[in-house]
Motif scaffolding. Structure first.
Motif, short mmCIF file in Angstrom:
data_model
loop_
_atom_site.label_atom_id
_atom_site.label_comp_id
_atom_site.label_asym_id
_atom_site.label_seq_id
_atom_site.Cartn_x
_atom_site.Cartn_y
_atom_site.Cartn_z
N LEU A 277 0.72 -1.05 0.05
CA LEU A 277 -0.45 0.25 -0.06
C LEU A 277 0.73 1.24 -0.42
N SER A 278 1.81 1.12 1.06
CA SER A 278 2.74 2.23 0.84
C SER A 278 3.35 2.42 -0.18
N PHE A 279 3.82 2.09 -1.32
CA PHE A 279 4.23 2.51 -2.90
C PHE A 279 3.47 2.38 -3.43
N LEU A 280 2.11 1.63 -4.00
CA LEU A 280 1.18 1.98 -4.67
C LEU A 280 0.87 3.40 -4.50
N LYS A 281 0.43 4.06 -3.28
CA LYS A 281 -0.24 5.42 -2.84
C LYS A 281 -0.06 6.35 -3.73
N LEU A 282 1.58 6.00 -3.45
CA LEU A 282 2.74 7.08 -4.76
C LEU A 282 2.46 6.79 -5.62
N ASP A 283 2.19 5.54 -6.51
CA ASP A 283 1.54 5.56 -7.67
C ASP A 283 3.00 4.92 -8.26
N ILE A 284 3.45 4.14 -7.34
CA ILE A 284 4.63 2.93 -8.10
C ILE A 284 4.60 1.79 -7.99
N PRO A 285 4.62 1.39 -8.47
CA PRO A 285 4.23 0.15 -9.07
C PRO A 285 4.53 -1.05 -8.15
N VAL A 286 3.82 -2.61 -7.90
CA VAL A 286 4.64 -3.58 -7.22
C VAL A 286 4.64 -4.64 -8.05
N VAL A 287 5.26 -5.55 -7.89
CA VAL A 287 5.90 -7.32 -8.48
C VAL A 287 6.10 -7.63 -6.91
N THR A 288 4.54 -8.64 -6.65
CA THR A 288 4.91 -9.19 -5.41
C THR A 288 4.87 -11.18 -5.15
N CYS A 289 5.35 -11.87 -4.54
CA CYS A 289 5.14 -13.39 -5.19
C CYS A 289 4.60 -13.63 -3.52
N GLU A 290 4.94 -12.99 -2.70
CA GLU A 290 3.79 -13.07 -0.98
C GLU A 290 2.72 -13.24 -1.52
N LYS A 291 2.41 -14.18 -0.57
CA LYS A 291 0.72 -14.92 -0.67
C LYS A 291 -0.59 -13.80 0.42
N GLY A 292 0.44 -13.78 1.22
CA GLY A 292 -0.45 -13.20 2.33
C GLY A 292 -1.41 -12.23 2.12
N SER A 293 -0.59 -11.17 1.91
CA SER A 293 -1.63 -9.80 1.29
C SER A 293 -1.96 -9.75 0.47
N LEU A 294 -3.20 -10.51 -0.34
CA LEU A 294 -3.65 -10.52 -1.64
C LEU A 294 -4.07 -11.45 -0.91
N SER A 295 -4.28 -12.94 -0.30
CA SER A 295 -5.27 -13.66 -0.20
C SER A 295 -6.34 -13.13 1.66
N SER A 296 -5.11 -11.69 2.38
CA SER A 296 -6.20 -11.34 3.48
C SER A 296 -6.82 -9.85 2.97
N HIS A 297 -6.24 -9.30 1.40
CA HIS A 297 -6.83 -7.98 2.11
C HIS A 297 -6.91 -7.94 0.77
N PHE A 298 -7.73 -9.01 0.17
CA PHE A 298 -7.51 -8.39 -1.10
C PHE A 298 -8.89 -7.53 -2.00
N ALA A 299 -9.30 -7.50 -0.74
CA ALA A 299 -10.16 -5.87 -1.43
C ALA A 299 -9.98 -4.34 -1.21
N GLU A 300 -9.19 -5.00 -0.15
CA GLU A 300 -8.63 -3.39 0.60
C GLU A 300 -7.48 -2.95 -1.25
N LEU A 301 -7.10 -4.08 -2.11
CA LEU A 301 -6.16 -4.01 -2.87
C LEU A 301 -6.36 -3.70 -4.03
N GLU A 302 -7.91 -4.03 -3.96
CA GLU A 302 -8.23 -4.20 -5.34
C GLU A 302 -8.42 -3.34 -6.27
N PRO A 303 -8.55 -1.81 -5.11
CA PRO A 303 -8.39 -0.13 -6.24
C PRO A 303 -6.96 -0.30 -7.27
#
Ligand SMILES: NC(=O)c1ccc[n+]([C@@H]2O[C@H](COP(=O)([O-])OP(=O)(O)OC[C@H]3O[C@@H](n4cnc5c(N)ncnc54)[C@H](OP(=O)(O)O)[C@@H]3O)[C@@H](O)[C@H]2O)c1
Length: 337
Positions: free
Chosen positions: A83-109
Motif C-alpha cells: 500500500l505504501s508504494f501503490l499510494k505513491l503510484d509506484i507499481p509493486v511486483v509481489t510473490c508473497e501470498k498473504g497480502s492478496l489472500s487477506s487484503h484483496f478487497a483493500e488492494l482491489e483499487p
C-alpha cells in the motif's frame, strides 16, 4: 536517439527470491536503488546503509518495487509495504501470498498496478492464463497449486517410499524450514500455502465481486496417520486439487483439505479422487509442477501447466510482470526514458 534510461527498482526481501531477483535485474542493466532485509536497508546484498523504517526515503524515482518477504503474519506486513508504494503510484511486483489472500478487497483499487503472477503457480503464470479464460460462461476451475503436495503423491505413485519423497522435498527446500515428518509437512502446506493461493485464485476469477474470499475463511481438516496410509495406497488415484465449481457441495471422499461456499460457488481442496471428475486426468502431472483447468462446458477446456516453484521460474515471472507494468507507463519511468 538517446537510449532509454534503465528502470530503477527497489527490492524488499533478499532471501532465495530477492537475491535471485537482484542478480536478474542487474543482468538486465536495471538500477537497484535499495534492498530491504529484516534488519535494515542495503545498497546491495551486503552493504547496510539505513534503518528499515526509513525505506520510503528511497522511493523517490522508483519505477517498480519487488516484494519477496515471507508471510510471517496473515500478510499484513506485506500489505503495508504494498500500500505504501501503490499510494505513491509506484507499481509493486509481489510473490508473497498473504497480502492478496487477506487484503484483496483493500488492494482491489490498485489491481492494475500490482504484479501478482508469482503468488500462485511459481513460474507458470497460470493466474494470468486463468484471468484470460474465465467469464460468466465458466463452469469449473481446477488447480494443482501446491508443487510440494503434487510431488509427494506423484513420486509415491511412481513407486518411491513416502519417507524418501519427504526427504526429497526437505533437501530441495520445498518444505517450510523446521517442519518435519509426513503429517506435519502435508498439513502445513494445506493450512497455509494452499488456502492463501485458493483465496487469490478465487478472487481473481471475479466470480463474486461483492464477496471476497480470505484464506482464514477456509477451515482445513488435518489428515491423520491412518489417512496417510490410505494416501500411500491410493497415490496413483488421487492428487491434491483445488476445485471451484458452480452449485452446492457434492458428497465426495476427498482426503483432508477444506470446503467452502461463496454465493453459488463451491470451493473445495484436498486429495481428491481422480475418478471423481473426468477433467482431473489432465491434472496428473509429475513433480514440482502446477496446473490449472478452466472448463466452460462441452468440449471447451483450457489448461496451463508449468514449473511450480523455485527461485529461477518465480523470479522470471516477476520480471515479466515488471516489464508489463513498466510498459503501461509509470509516470516516473516515462519521464526518464
Ligand atoms: N522460494 C520459492 O520458490 C518461492 C516461490 C514463490 C513464492 N515464494 C514466496 O516468496 C517470498 C520469499 O521467499 P524466500 O524463499 O525468498 O524467503 P527467504 O529466503 O526466507 O527470504 C526472505 C527475505 O525477506 C526478508 N524479510 C523478512 N521480513 C522482512 C520485513 N518485514 N521487511 C523487509 N525484509 C524482510 C528477510 O530478511 P533477512 O535476510 O534479514 O532475514 C529475507 O531477506 C515468500 O513469501 C514465499 O512464499 C517463494
Amino acid at each position: 536517439m538517446r537510449a532509454p534510461k534503465p528502470p530503477h527498482v527497489g527490492i524488499i526481501g533478499a532471501g532465495n527470491i530477492g537475491a535471485e531477483l537482484y542478480r536478474k535485474v542487474l543482468n538486465l542493466g536495471w538500477e537497484v536503488t535499495f534492498v530491504a532485509k529484516s534488519d535494515g536497508i542495503y545498497k546491495n546484498l551486503t552493504n547496510k546503509i539505513d534503518r528499515l523504517e526509513n525505506y520510503l526515503n528511497y522511493a523517490s524515482g522508483l519505477d517498480v518495487t519487488f516484494l519477496a518477504i515471507p508471510t510471517l503474519d496473515d500478510g499484513t506486513a506485506a500489505y503495508e509495504y504494498l500500500l505504501s508504494f501503490l499510494k505513491l503510484d509506484i507499481p509493486v511486483v509481489t510473490c508473497e501470498k498473504g497480502s492478496l489472500s487477506s487484503h484483496f478487497a483493500e488492494l482491489e483499487p490498485y489491481r492494475h498496478r500490482i504484479g501478482y503472477s508469482a503468488t500462485v503457480g511459481g513460474g507458470t503464470r497460470l493466474l494470468r492464463y486463468m484471468e484470460g479464460h474465465v467469464g460468466p460462461w465458466t463452469q469449473e476451475i481446477h488447480g494443482v497449486i501446491n508443487g510440494t503436495l503434487n510431488y509427494l503423491l506423484s513420486e509415491v505413485a511412481a513407486g518411491k517410499p513416502m519417507g524418501a519423497a519427504i526427504a526429497d522435498v526437505q533437501r530441495l527446500g520445498y518444505a517450510e524450514p523446521g517442519v518435519n515428518g509426513v503429517l506435519e509437512i502435508i498439513n502445513q502446506e494445506a493450512k497455509e500455502d494452499v488456502v492463501m493461493k485458493t483465496a487469490i485464485l478465487f478472487n481473481l476469477s471475479n466470480f463474486e465481486r461483492e464477496r471476497r474470499l480470505k484464506a482464514s475463511d477456509m477451515k482445513v481438516r488435518e489428515i491423520t496417520d491412518a489417512e496417510v496410509d490410505l494416501l500411500i495406497r491410493e497415490a496413483g488415484k488421487r492428487r491434491f486439487i483445488v476445485s471451484i465449481t458452480r452449485g452446492a457441495p457434492q458428497r465426495d471422499d476427498t482426503i483432508g483439505g477444506f470446503r467452502h461456499q461463496v454465493g453459488e460457488w463451491n470451493i473445495r481442496g484436498g486429495f481428491q479422487a481422480l475418478e471423481s471428475n473426468p477433467l482431473f486426468s489432465q491434472l496428473v502431472l509429475p513433480g514440482i509442477v502446477n496446473g490449472v483447468i478452466v472448463y466452460e462446458g462441452g468440449e471447451n477446456t483450457y489448461r496451463a501447466t508449468g514449473p511450480g516453484a523455485g527461485a529461477v521460474p518465480t523470479t522470471s515471472a516477476m520480471v515479466k510482470d515488471a516489464l508489463r507494468l513498466l510498459a503501461s507507463a509509470s509516470p516516473a519511468h516515462a519521464q526518464r526514458s
